[in-house]
Design a protein around this motif. Structure first.
Motif, mmCIF file in Angstrom:
data_model
loop_
_atom_site.group_PDB
_atom_site.id
_atom_site.type_symbol
_atom_site.label_atom_id
_atom_site.label_comp_id
_atom_site.label_asym_id
_atom_site.label_seq_id
_atom_site.Cartn_x
_atom_site.Cartn_y
_atom_site.Cartn_z
ATOM 1 N N GLY A 193 8.967 11.787 15.220
ATOM 2 C CA GLY A 193 9.342 12.149 13.860
ATOM 3 C C GLY A 193 8.439 11.606 12.776
ATOM 4 O O GLY A 193 8.703 11.812 11.590
ATOM 5 N N THR A 194 7.352 10.885 13.136
ATOM 6 C CA THR A 194 6.465 10.349 12.111
ATOM 7 C C THR A 194 5.616 11.458 11.491
ATOM 8 O O THR A 194 5.385 12.502 12.099
ATOM 9 N N TRP A 195 5.182 11.196 10.257
ATOM 10 C CA TRP A 195 4.332 12.142 9.538
ATOM 11 C C TRP A 195 2.921 11.581 9.418
ATOM 12 O O TRP A 195 2.700 10.377 9.537
ATOM 13 N N GLY A 196 1.964 12.474 9.143
ATOM 14 C CA GLY A 196 0.629 12.041 8.752
ATOM 15 C C GLY A 196 0.620 11.761 7.265
ATOM 16 O O GLY A 196 1.525 12.186 6.543
ATOM 17 N N GLY A 197 -0.396 11.046 6.789
ATOM 18 C CA GLY A 197 -0.407 10.703 5.378
ATOM 19 C C GLY A 197 -1.796 10.620 4.812
ATOM 20 O O GLY A 197 -2.654 11.456 5.111
ATOM 21 N N LEU A 198 -2.030 9.605 4.005
ATOM 22 C CA LEU A 198 -3.312 9.426 3.351
ATOM 23 C C LEU A 198 -4.412 9.158 4.370
ATOM 24 O O LEU A 198 -4.182 8.521 5.396
ATOM 25 N N SER A 311 -3.301 -5.818 4.833
ATOM 26 C CA SER A 311 -2.914 -4.555 5.457
ATOM 27 C C SER A 311 -3.797 -3.423 4.962
ATOM 28 O O SER A 311 -3.900 -3.162 3.749
ATOM 29 N N ARG A 312 -4.455 -2.731 5.884
ATOM 30 C CA ARG A 312 -5.294 -1.593 5.528
ATOM 31 C C ARG A 312 -4.439 -0.466 4.961
ATOM 32 O O ARG A 312 -4.856 0.231 4.024
ATOM 33 N N GLU A 313 -3.258 -0.279 5.523
ATOM 34 C CA GLU A 313 -2.369 0.780 5.062
ATOM 35 C C GLU A 313 -1.906 0.519 3.632
ATOM 36 O O GLU A 313 -1.912 1.422 2.785
ATOM 37 N N LEU A 314 -1.494 -0.744 3.358
ATOM 38 C CA LEU A 314 -1.025 -1.080 2.015
ATOM 39 C C LEU A 314 -2.163 -0.971 1.003
ATOM 40 O O LEU A 314 -1.966 -0.487 -0.122
ATOM 41 N N ASP A 315 -3.366 -1.413 1.383
ATOM 42 C CA ASP A 315 -4.521 -1.281 0.500
ATOM 43 C C ASP A 315 -4.775 0.185 0.157
ATOM 44 O O ASP A 315 -5.103 0.519 -0.995
ATOM 45 N N ARG A 316 -4.617 1.065 1.156
ATOM 46 C CA ARG A 316 -4.870 2.492 0.931
ATOM 47 C C ARG A 316 -3.845 3.089 -0.031
ATOM 48 O O ARG A 316 -4.190 3.913 -0.890
ATOM 49 N N GLN A 319 -4.645 1.851 -3.523
ATOM 50 C CA GLN A 319 -5.860 2.521 -3.984
ATOM 51 C C GLN A 319 -5.556 3.936 -4.458
ATOM 52 O O GLN A 319 -6.164 4.436 -5.409
ATOM 53 N N SER A 320 -4.598 4.588 -3.805
ATOM 54 C CA SER A 320 -4.302 5.980 -4.147
ATOM 55 C C SER A 320 -3.712 6.109 -5.546
ATOM 56 O O SER A 320 -3.822 7.173 -6.169
ATOM 57 N N PHE A 321 -3.070 5.036 -6.055
ATOM 58 C CA PHE A 321 -2.553 5.099 -7.429
ATOM 59 C C PHE A 321 -3.700 5.278 -8.416
ATOM 60 O O PHE A 321 -3.584 6.017 -9.402
ATOM 61 N N ILE A 324 -4.767 8.836 -8.406
ATOM 62 C CA ILE A 324 -3.867 9.705 -9.180
ATOM 63 C C ILE A 324 -4.236 9.650 -10.651
ATOM 64 O O ILE A 324 -4.309 10.681 -11.342
ATOM 65 N N VAL A 325 -4.466 8.438 -11.165
ATOM 66 C CA VAL A 325 -4.811 8.277 -12.583
ATOM 67 C C VAL A 325 -6.138 8.959 -12.905
ATOM 68 O O VAL A 325 -6.292 9.602 -13.951
ATOM 69 N N SER A 326 -7.102 8.849 -11.999
ATOM 70 C CA SER A 326 -8.428 9.433 -12.244
ATOM 71 C C SER A 326 -8.486 10.927 -11.955
ATOM 72 O O SER A 326 -9.490 11.582 -12.237
ATOM 73 N N GLY A 327 -7.408 11.471 -11.356
ATOM 74 C CA GLY A 327 -7.367 12.900 -11.073
ATOM 75 C C GLY A 327 -8.080 13.309 -9.807
ATOM 76 O O GLY A 327 -8.396 14.500 -9.629
#
Length: 515
Positions: A193-198, A311-316, A319-321, A324-327
């Motif tokens: 049931g897991t999803w893919g993500g960033l 955590s590489r996942e948490l860093d990612r 980073q994605s925020f 979002i701001v930069s478009g």
């Protein structure tokens, strides 16, 4: 050898623990023959009961049937997505029980007097839902959407009449613990049931040179829903810490908050992280100086954990925020493109009343047959914004009605709740704020479990503003027959008794966690 009382108590505790574990195993084996998905439930309940006993949460368990009903609604609606038809039947059963409990409560007192903004909001919402059903793209789709929207609206009246905060708080925390068990099973590879993500590494996905962020879903089958549910659990526990509880319970609450925070991160939901910050932030700000101090400590601890985790996942995710701001974030860019396309396709003459359920994409939803909504059709016509979707389907009338329904009790709970009602009042408002935030980027308000949790939170937020849980005007003939010896006029002017909300054990069901 003389056996002392502590030894006897230890033996009894061990025997009780072993007996409950044996019963749990037997129940799991029996349920596995029905459906393997049911086998996880007994172990989840056993872990929850063990937690309740070990960290002193037993004092927060519901003591009245209405409290268990609230807990069952939260627990079942959040579990229902992974149960298929069984989950749907369970939700309908709980909706019927809600109506039965509401009707039964009318035998004692008159219907509650709602604040004018909430009353107007509910009236406009119901009106818009009926009109949207009549103008739906197909009869089956319209009726199905109407049922989903309205099946738990009676919770508002029921909770205002019987605000058993123990039941709702216990149900929310127990649900989050159960969902984290599901996450644990997925981490161990025992449940799918897991999803893919960033994208974590590489410019494009390549199984050899790059990898995706794995997003865990628990038993809710959707990482965004799981993140928001865990955010609500964190808000409830934070409010518990602000209440009158022992140091032992505070340690237990902090432990669970840390566990649920890990769960939110494991979902990869950026909206869920923001919901935690918004909900807990408004909770601490509304709690005064003590809340502000706790908020500063929480921020410091969070920053420390983030810097130390590596955590590489948490860093990612963080980073994605910035993306979002930069478009430059692909997900947010795609979502905004979807919004603009649906806005451009709308008929300007239908903005007031909307186009009906599915009317913004009639070619797609006209294919709907029966009451079971085809998920492939919903995916093809996704809007990714609950309010834009409501504007397209129910118009300004529906948007205004739903906004009043959610915002009026939210603001009232933050401004008007006081005394022993203050912690759970602002907690309800914080939960509503978290849901409001998340609904901006997801189609969710009429979907399970949010079609229940929204109206549950609205009811508690509204109930927190009543003066000491005052009874509404007493006009019921049944009540008058049962209380012939009392004067109705004197009852209307009599303030709430300090012991009126106590159960047989002397524990308060409406005051926050026994405060």
């Amino acid at each position: 050898m003389k056996i002392t009382s502590p030894n006897i108590a230890a033996v009894r505790n061990t025997l009780g623990l072993g007996t409950t574990l044996l019963v749990t195993v037997v129940a799991a084996v029996a349920l596995a023959f029905i459906d393997i998905r049911f086998a996880f439930a007994p172990f989840g309940v056993w872990v929850i009961l063990l937690l309740v006993r070990s960290v002193g949460f037993g004092q927060f368990t519901p003591t009245r049937p209405i409290g268990w009903l609230y807990a069952a609604i939260i627990f079942t609606t959040c579990w229902a997505p992974s149960l298929g038809t069984f989950g749907t039947l369970a939700r309908f059963g709980l909706a019927v029980l809600t109506v039965v409990a509401l009707v039964h409560s009318f035998r004692a007192t008159a219907p509650p007097r709602l604040d004018r903004p909430l009353k107007l909001g509910l009236a406009l919402l119901v009106l818009s839902l009926v009109l949207s059903t009549v103008a739906a793209a197909s009869a089956g789709f319209g009726l199905s959407r109407l049922i989903n929207w309205s099946m738990f609206i009676p919770l508002v009246w029921l909770v205002i009449r019987k605000p058993d905060v123990r039941g709702a708080g216990f149900g929310m925390v127990a649900t989050c613990v159960f969902q984290m068990i599901g996450v644990g099973l997925q981490v161990a590879g025992l449940m799918k049931g897991t999803w893919g993500g960033l994208l974590i590494s590489g410019l494009t996905y390549n199984p050899v040179s790059s990898s995706w962020l794995k997003r865990y879903t628990g038993f809710m089958l959707n990482p965004n829903d799981l993140a928001l549910a865990l955010a609500c659990g964190i808000i409830v526990l934070a409010a518990c810490i602000l209440g009158k509880v022992s140091a032992r319970v505070r340690v237990g609450c902090l432990t669970l908050i840390a566990l649920f925070a890990v769960g939110v991160i494991s979902t990869g939901s950026r909206g869920g992280l923001v919901a935690v910050v918004l909900g807990v932030g408004i909770l601490f700000m509304a709690a005064g100086r003590r809340g502000l101090a706790l908020g500063i400590v929480a921020v410091a601890l969070g920053a420390t954990v983030y810097l130390a985790s590596g955590s590489r996942e948490l860093d990612r995710i963080v980073q994605s925020f910035g993306e979002i701001v930069s478009g430059t974030d692909a997900s947010s860019t795609q979502r905004s493109g979807i919004w603009m396309s649906w806005l451009g396709a709308g008929d300007g003459g239908s903005w007031v009343l909307g186009n009906g359920f599915g009317g913004y994409a009639p070619d797609i939803f006209a294919q709907q047959r029966g009451l079971d909504i085809d998920p492939t059709l919903a995916t093809r016509a996704t809007v990714d914004n609950s309010w834009l979707k409501m504007l397209l389907e129910s118009g300004i009338v529906g948007v205004f009605g739903m906004a009043l329904t959610m915002l009026s009790p939210l603001l009232a709970s933050l401004k008007k709740s006081d005394g022993e009602r203050r912690p759970w009042g602002i907690a309800s408002g914080a939960v509503l704020l978290a849901i409001l935030w998340r609904s901006i980027s997801v189609d969710m308000l009429d979907k399970n479990p949010w079609n229940a949790l929204v109206f549950l939170a609205v009811g508690f937020a509204a109930a927190s503003t009543f003066q000491s849980h005052e009874e509404p005007e007493l006009k019921s003939k049944v009540w008058q027959r049962r209380n012939k010896a009392l004067s109705i006029d004197s009852i209307q002017s009599t303030p709430h008794s300090p012991t009126a909300c106590l159960d047989s054990r002397g524990r308060c069901n409406t005051c926050w966690l026994g405060g």
